[in-house]
Design a protein around this motif. Structure first.
Motif, PDB file in Angstrom:
ATOM      1  N   SER A 107       0.849  -1.195   0.000  1.00  0.00           N
ATOM      2  CA  SER A 107       0.000   0.000   0.000  1.00  0.00           C
ATOM      3  C   SER A 107       0.881   1.240   0.000  1.00  0.00           C
ATOM      4  O   SER A 107       1.550   1.542   0.999  1.00  0.00           O
ATOM      5  N   LEU A 108       0.883   1.964  -1.113  1.00  0.00           N
ATOM      6  CA  LEU A 108       1.667   3.200  -1.187  1.00  0.00           C
ATOM      7  C   LEU A 108       1.131   4.237  -0.206  1.00  0.00           C
ATOM      8  O   LEU A 108       1.893   5.028   0.359  1.00  0.00           O
TER       9      LEU A 108
ATOM     10  N   ALA B 161      -3.999   1.078  12.475  1.00  0.00           N
ATOM     11  CA  ALA B 161      -4.542   1.794  11.311  1.00  0.00           C
ATOM     12  C   ALA B 161      -4.613   0.879  10.093  1.00  0.00           C
ATOM     13  O   ALA B 161      -3.612   0.282   9.698  1.00  0.00           O
ATOM     14  N   PHE B 162      -5.800   0.780   9.509  1.00  0.00           N
ATOM     15  CA  PHE B 162      -6.035   0.005   8.297  1.00  0.00           C
ATOM     16  C   PHE B 162      -6.242   0.947   7.112  1.00  0.00           C
ATOM     17  O   PHE B 162      -6.745   2.061   7.275  1.00  0.00           O
ATOM     18  N   SER B 163      -5.896   0.469   5.919  1.00  0.00           N
ATOM     19  CA  SER B 163      -6.277   1.141   4.682  1.00  0.00           C
ATOM     20  C   SER B 163      -7.161   0.175   3.912  1.00  0.00           C
ATOM     21  O   SER B 163      -6.768  -0.968   3.654  1.00  0.00           O
ATOM     22  N   SER B 164      -8.363   0.627   3.538  1.00  0.00           N
ATOM     23  CA  SER B 164      -9.360  -0.310   3.016  1.00  0.00           C
ATOM     24  C   SER B 164      -9.843   0.026   1.616  1.00  0.00           C
ATOM     25  O   SER B 164     -10.389   1.102   1.372  1.00  0.00           O
ATOM     26  N   MET B 165      -9.643  -0.919   0.707  1.00  0.00           N
ATOM     27  CA  MET B 165     -10.415  -0.947  -0.526  1.00  0.00           C
ATOM     28  C   MET B 165     -11.727  -1.657  -0.205  1.00  0.00           C
ATOM     29  O   MET B 165     -11.836  -2.354   0.804  1.00  0.00           O
ATOM     30  N   THR B 166     -12.720  -1.518  -1.056  1.00  0.00           N
ATOM     31  CA  THR B 166     -14.031  -2.098  -0.757  1.00  0.00           C
ATOM     32  C   THR B 166     -13.954  -3.602  -0.553  1.00  0.00           C
ATOM     33  O   THR B 166     -14.503  -4.138   0.418  1.00  0.00           O
ATOM     34  N   ASN B 167     -13.263  -4.311  -1.442  1.00  0.00           N
ATOM     35  CA  ASN B 167     -13.224  -5.767  -1.337  1.00  0.00           C
ATOM     36  C   ASN B 167     -12.299  -6.268  -0.234  1.00  0.00           C
ATOM     37  O   ASN B 167     -12.237  -7.476   0.023  1.00  0.00           O
TER      38      ASN B 167
ATOM     39  N   LYS C 112       9.097   2.122   2.351  1.00  0.00           N
ATOM     40  CA  LYS C 112       8.996   0.830   1.664  1.00  0.00           C
ATOM     41  C   LYS C 112       9.419  -0.347   2.545  1.00  0.00           C
ATOM     42  O   LYS C 112       9.003  -1.489   2.316  1.00  0.00           O
ATOM     43  N   ASP C 113      10.252  -0.087   3.544  1.00  0.00           N
ATOM     44  CA  ASP C 113      10.730  -1.176   4.406  1.00  0.00           C
ATOM     45  C   ASP C 113       9.579  -1.911   5.092  1.00  0.00           C
ATOM     46  O   ASP C 113       9.684  -3.105   5.383  1.00  0.00           O
TER      47      ASP C 113
ATOM     48  N   PHE D 199       6.806  -6.681  -2.126  1.00  0.00           N
ATOM     49  CA  PHE D 199       7.413  -6.373  -3.421  1.00  0.00           C
ATOM     50  C   PHE D 199       8.841  -6.888  -3.367  1.00  0.00           C
ATOM     51  O   PHE D 199       9.420  -7.069  -2.299  1.00  0.00           O
ATOM     52  N   SER D 200       9.400  -7.160  -4.531  1.00  0.00           N
ATOM     53  CA  SER D 200      10.743  -7.748  -4.551  1.00  0.00           C
ATOM     54  C   SER D 200      11.487  -7.329  -5.817  1.00  0.00           C
ATOM     55  O   SER D 200      12.192  -6.326  -5.821  1.00  0.00           O
ATOM     56  N   ILE D 201      11.278  -8.068  -6.909  1.00  0.00           N
ATOM     57  CA  ILE D 201      12.033  -7.762  -8.129  1.00  0.00           C
ATOM     58  C   ILE D 201      11.432  -6.590  -8.898  1.00  0.00           C
ATOM     59  O   ILE D 201      12.075  -6.022  -9.772  1.00  0.00           O
ATOM     60  N   ARG D 202      10.185  -6.218  -8.561  1.00  0.00           N
ATOM     61  CA  ARG D 202       9.528  -5.111  -9.264  1.00  0.00           C
ATOM     62  C   ARG D 202       9.172  -4.019  -8.259  1.00  0.00           C
ATOM     63  O   ARG D 202       8.563  -4.282  -7.233  1.00  0.00           O
ATOM     64  N   TYR D 203       9.549  -2.790  -8.591  1.00  0.00           N
ATOM     65  CA  TYR D 203       9.328  -1.650  -7.698  1.00  0.00           C
ATOM     66  C   TYR D 203       8.070  -0.901  -8.129  1.00  0.00           C
ATOM     67  O   TYR D 203       7.927  -0.506  -9.288  1.00  0.00           O
ATOM     68  N   TYR D 204       7.149  -0.690  -7.178  1.00  0.00           N
ATOM     69  CA  TYR D 204       5.877  -0.025  -7.456  1.00  0.00           C
ATOM     70  C   TYR D 204       5.960   1.449  -7.054  1.00  0.00           C
ATOM     71  O   TYR D 204       6.390   1.775  -5.947  1.00  0.00           O
TER      72      TYR D 204
END
Length: 491
Positions: free
Chosen positions: A12-13, A70-76, A175-176, A184-189
């Protein structure tokens, strides 16, 4: 103050930026994470039981002893949050706040759940900082913009603060928090902008634009130098191999893209993936993307039927314009996958086949077909209700975040053919045209659902996602094992 974030299934960014702001101001943060192993692309109760982390999450809470969770929530994601907040409150007396798109769009439904104490609507970085500073001072303030409180059996509803215009003023995301779990690992978002200029009926962006009607501009950009500096820092720290630009529409501004293309190629030079909108495609932009090492693009076709696309999905692009955009994509040599929505109101079987035939004509490397999930209070949600496609039970399901775009349609009509199309269309797009007549004749069993995953996106992306998924499971399991042994554990 100590703040423990909670998330599931992916990075979650939003949480990462809030965590950085809080740490920058002297607070401590950490994360509890559930990979949601049994709920990725298809649901598996067996995998969910094998990779269940409820007990370990409670141990982590006890060990960290937070002042706020603290949570961050998408609908699903809301059903998991309902489950976990209840579990937490049975063992701890710790205040819980939920932010993200779901409480922003459906605030009443979110805060009325018994085990949630507060919600954060809209952008959370400085709202959360104000809240934590207030709690830290032992003089709780109930007038903090963006925050809704429960107090004395009443709900205090505060207005929204303005959108953050200077995105460069934010610190680097923390990001840590997610890296140690393998999220995430080999691909950076990364995101280079916030907001989307389009008004698709099924997306929350048109609602957010209405909520922030007095805030201009709604679409905001980071500077190219700010983006490059983050990537240089991250490349040294995480040694990633690829980049995924997660903007709603990448490279909307031509001047920005010209500057980015030159600097990215010179200073980063890693293959990347991004999302585009068909009307935003030009030969010049594709050239800039290709020259800067763009290797994969996801693009929303959504429907191959012009009436459905314009009148129902509110994507004002003709068949001619659509095919021209995809022709330019093919000429560029960049691999692309289409995003498609099926089972929408008034859509007939013939309309559905138009989507199949257009995909067949443009021949993408992958094609993702999702069954419409009318998110709360979107324009398409209102249309479904007006047309009688949603009954009271369907409305309750949506507001609780139950079901998803991978499940049976929520709308009232008989959609057996939609379920078959959802599973088999990605596969049949790769087969000879003479076999199309068998599209609706095979049984929609889970075996075929698993097979179809291979055809939803480009082969490269399939391999990357599979690697990321397996590594996330292994690292999460390893992290909690180390935690049980009371060892500090950071990658």
């Amino acid at each position: 103050m100590k703040i423990l974030f909670a998330h599931r299934n992916c990075e979650s960014l939003g949480i990462e930026y809030i965590s950085s702001i809080l740490k920058q101001n002297g607070h401590k943060t950490d994360l509890i994470f559930d990979p949601g192993a049994g709920d990725i692309e298809f649901k598996s109760k067996l995998i969910t039981r094998v990779f269940k982390y409820d007990d370990k999450i409670l141990q982590k809470i006890k060990r960290f002893s937070p002042d706020l969770i603290a949570f961050s929530s998408m609908t699903n994601m809301f059903p998991w949050i309902r489950h976990l907040t209840k579990l937490i409150k049975q063992s701890f007396e710790i205040p819980i706040i939920v932010g993200g798109i779901h409480p922003t769009i459906a605030p009443e439904e979110t805060i009325n759940y018994d085990y949630i104490d507060m919600i954060c609507r809209g952008e959370g970085e400085f709202a959360m900082l104000d809240l934590i500073d207030s709690l830290d001072s032992r003089r709780e303030q109930y007038e903090i913009k963006n925050i809704w409180f429960k107090k004395d059996h009443k709900i205090i509803k505060n207005p929204l603060r303005p959108l953050l215009n200077d995105l460069d003023s934010l610190p680097l995301p923390d990001k840590d928090l997610f890296f140690k779990y393998g999220a995430f690992s080999i691909r950076y978002y990364i995101m280079t902008s916030r907001g989307c200029p389009y008004n698709c009926s099924y997306c929350h962006n048109h609602q957010l634009r209405e909520i922030y009607a007095n805030d201009k501009p709604y679409v905001r950009f980071r500077s190219v130098d700010n983006v490059i500096n983050e990537l240089k820092w991250a490349l040294e720290r995480y040694k990633f191999k690829k980049v995924y630009f997660y903007d709603d529409v990448f490279g909307m501004n031509l001047k920005w893209l010209q500057d980015f293309s030159q600097k990215y190629k010179k200073e980063i030079n890693k293959p990347y993936k991004c999302l585009l909108y068909p009307q935003n495609i030009t030969k010049e932009k594709l050239s800039l993307l290709k020259n800067s090492k763009c290797k994969e693009i996801d693009i929303g076709l959504e429907s191959g039927n012009q009436r459905v696309r314009k009148d129902i999905l509110n994507r004002n692009i003709s068949d001619k314009e659509m095919l021209k955009s995809f022709s330019l994509l093919k000429e560029s040599g960049i691999q692309f996958s289409t995003l498609n929505i099926i089972g929408v109101p008034t859509e007939t079987l013939d309309d559905l086949m138009d989507t199949f035939h257009m995909n067949y004509k443009i021949h993408p490397k992958g094609a993702l077909f999702t069954i419409l999930y009318p998110f709360p209070k979107t324009k398409i949600y209102d249309l479904c209700f007006e047309l009688g496609e949603l009954n009271e039970n369907g409305i309750k399901i949506i507001h609780k975040g139950l079901s998803s775009y991978r499940d049976r349609p929520i709308l009232k009509r008989n959609f057996d053919y939609v379920i078959k199309f959802n599973i088999f269309a990605p596969i049949f797009l790769k087969l000879p045209k003479s076999l199309n007549k068998y599209l609706f004749r095979l049984p929609p069993i889970k075996f075929f659902r698993i097979i179809s995953i291979i055809f939803l996106t480009t082969p490269k992306n399939v391999r990357t996602k599979l690697f990321e998924f397996i590594l996330m499971l292994l690292r999460t399991s390893d992290y909690y094992k180390k935690m049980e042994k009371k060892q500090e554990y950071y990658y």
